[in-house]
Design a protein around this motif. Structure first.
Motif, mmCIF file in Angstrom:
data_model
loop_
_atom_site.group_PDB
_atom_site.id
_atom_site.type_symbol
_atom_site.label_atom_id
_atom_site.label_comp_id
_atom_site.label_asym_id
_atom_site.label_seq_id
_atom_site.Cartn_x
_atom_site.Cartn_y
_atom_site.Cartn_z
ATOM 1 N N MET A 10 60.003 -3.185 10.571
ATOM 2 C CA MET A 10 60.405 -3.060 11.961
ATOM 3 C C MET A 10 59.235 -2.546 12.790
ATOM 4 O O MET A 10 58.462 -1.716 12.335
ATOM 5 C CB MET A 10 61.564 -2.065 12.097
ATOM 6 C CG MET A 10 62.799 -2.454 11.319
ATOM 7 S SD MET A 10 63.842 -3.573 12.235
ATOM 8 C CE MET A 10 64.366 -2.509 13.566
ATOM 9 N N THR A 27 70.456 -4.909 16.152
ATOM 10 C CA THR A 27 71.160 -6.062 15.587
ATOM 11 C C THR A 27 70.250 -6.835 14.646
ATOM 12 O O THR A 27 69.071 -7.040 14.938
ATOM 13 C CB THR A 27 71.630 -6.999 16.708
ATOM 14 O OG1 THR A 27 72.489 -6.279 17.591
ATOM 15 C CG2 THR A 27 72.372 -8.199 16.145
ATOM 16 N N SER A 28 70.794 -7.253 13.518
ATOM 17 C CA SER A 28 70.070 -8.136 12.604
ATOM 18 C C SER A 28 71.048 -9.187 12.094
ATOM 19 O O SER A 28 72.235 -8.909 11.931
ATOM 20 C CB SER A 28 69.453 -7.356 11.445
ATOM 21 O OG SER A 28 70.459 -6.688 10.700
ATOM 22 N N GLY A 55 67.176 -7.709 4.266
ATOM 23 C CA GLY A 55 68.335 -8.509 4.633
ATOM 24 C C GLY A 55 69.275 -8.810 3.486
ATOM 25 O O GLY A 55 70.453 -9.088 3.702
ATOM 26 N N VAL A 58 65.727 -9.704 13.584
ATOM 27 C CA VAL A 58 65.958 -8.279 13.808
ATOM 28 C C VAL A 58 65.639 -7.993 15.270
ATOM 29 O O VAL A 58 64.541 -8.296 15.737
ATOM 30 C CB VAL A 58 65.068 -7.403 12.897
ATOM 31 C CG1 VAL A 58 65.266 -5.936 13.222
ATOM 32 C CG2 VAL A 58 65.359 -7.683 11.430
ATOM 33 N N ASP A 59 66.596 -7.447 16.004
ATOM 34 C CA ASP A 59 66.365 -7.068 17.395
ATOM 35 C C ASP A 59 66.306 -5.545 17.466
ATOM 36 O O ASP A 59 67.332 -4.868 17.447
ATOM 37 C CB ASP A 59 67.478 -7.597 18.296
ATOM 38 C CG ASP A 59 67.178 -7.360 19.780
ATOM 39 O OD1 ASP A 59 66.244 -6.593 20.075
ATOM 40 O OD2 ASP A 59 67.885 -7.941 20.626
ATOM 41 N N TYR A 66 65.692 -15.115 9.704
ATOM 42 C CA TYR A 66 66.340 -13.812 9.719
ATOM 43 C C TYR A 66 65.802 -13.063 10.928
ATOM 44 O O TYR A 66 64.588 -12.916 11.076
ATOM 45 C CB TYR A 66 66.045 -13.044 8.435
ATOM 46 C CG TYR A 66 66.638 -11.651 8.400
ATOM 47 C CD1 TYR A 66 68.021 -11.468 8.444
ATOM 48 C CD2 TYR A 66 65.825 -10.527 8.323
ATOM 49 C CE1 TYR A 66 68.573 -10.188 8.410
ATOM 50 C CE2 TYR A 66 66.368 -9.249 8.283
ATOM 51 C CZ TYR A 66 67.743 -9.091 8.329
ATOM 52 O OH TYR A 66 68.286 -7.827 8.298
#
Length: 333
Positions: free
Chosen positions: A34, A196-197, A181, A190-191, A188
């Motif tokens: 991240m 959110t993912s 994940g 990721v925010d 895939y």
């Protein structure tokens, strides 16, 4: 829908030979999944060997409407998705154009071209008030039709994305995506802005248009199997490109690429970025994007792709020369 990990399926380049130095040695690295902020960096076990600009490097002059003779076949193959996907990903949501007298557009404002005293004015209705503070993160690879669908909506919504390339046999981001994940499945997303993912390309598309758009999925991305089929057919001419790992050094910081999904020149550069497993922030700049003016202000020119490498300080246009630079700087012999 999504695809399992084993599936395979720029603006104009002007020829200008470049010479580069020998490649540097590789470092053992560990990756943070991240980003902590918009200037995401790659975490390493030990201090990485600083990269330097290639000796006597000179960025090529951008030349529009020219294709390097040795790349004509590749550009033609990379343009095939434009036909099968009806130019999805070329235009920002709500795109419109008009010809206006050249005096209505100041000399320091971007316009695609001028003809007979008129300039082409391009606008869009992208919801600029709903921009993510941090780049959305997507684990994917170039030759996956499901990944292409997500890249198309990224261009339409004019979103900036931190792409973690996951080529087959890639030692860094593919294992990391599976670790965080739980599946060997791509894309895939990721925010980091919302926590959110998710997997599944259609779910990701619906999420992005709901969070950063007007909530409506574009017609060409709402046709289910037909959408995926046409995305796959468009990749036939470049089948396998951008899917298999080429041993390379991992940069301390992600590269930055000004690009958009509908450009065949951008596609050729992204194939190499994915194969070398080079993380990169893509600054979306499809037709109608206000970021075209930002790049114009920055460089005095607009053309896509444009590469910025914070690890060496290099900034350059021209897809063919960008590819040579990436291979020379990062690929291992």
């Amino acid at each position: 829908m999504a695809i399992t990990a084993t599936s395979t399926l720029s603006q104009f380049s002007a020829y200008m030979p470049l010479s580069f130095p020998k490649k540097l040695t590789r470092n053992r690295v560990f990756i943070r999944a991240m980003s902590e902020n918009s200037s995401t960096s790659v975490s390493t076990q030990q201090e990485p060997t600083p990269l330097v600009a290639p000796l006597d490097f000179k960025a090529p002059e951008p030349r529009r409407f020219e294709i390097r003779p040795d790349m004509r076949g590749e550009v033609l193959g990379a343009a095939l998705p434009l036909i099968f996907r009806f130019a999805t990903g070329v235009f920002v949501s709500g795109y419109s154009l008009s010809f206006v007298p050249k005096d209505e557009i100041p000399p320091d404002q971007y316009a695609m071209f001028e003809i007979n005293g008129y300039k082409l004015k391009e606008t869009s209705k992208a919801n600029l008030s709903r921009r993510p503070e941090k780049p959305i993160e997507i684990y994917e690879f170039e030759s996956c039709p499901f990944c292409r669908k997500v890249r198309e909506i990224v261009a339409i919504l004019d979103l900036d994305v931190l792409f973690y390339p996951c080529p087959r046999n890639g030692p860094n981001f593919r294992p990391k995506a599976i670790e965080i994940g739980g599946k060997q499945q791509f894309p895939y997303m990721v925010d980091p802005n919302t926590g959110t993912s998710m997997y599944e390309s259609d779910d990701i598309i619906r999420y992005l248009v709901g969070q950063y758009g007007d909530g409506n999925v574009p017609f060409t991305l709402s046709l289910g199997f037909l959408t995926t089929l046409t995305a796959g057919l468009g990749m036939i001419a470049r089948s396998g490109k951008g899917s298999k790992y080429t041993p390379a050094k991992l940069p301390p910081k992600p590269l930055k690429l000004w690009a958009y999904e509908g450009s065949p020149f951008c596609k050729l550069v992204r194939e190499v970025l994915v194969e070398l497993e080079l993380p990169h922030v893509q600054i979306s700049c499809a037709r109608g994007s206000p970021k075209r003016q930002i790049l114009y202000d920055k460089t005095g020119h607009f053309q896509a792709p444009y590469l910025e490498d914070p690890n060496t300080g290099i900034g350059m246009f021209e897809s063919g020369e960008i590819i040579e630079y990436l291979k020379t700087t990062y690929a291992l012999q």
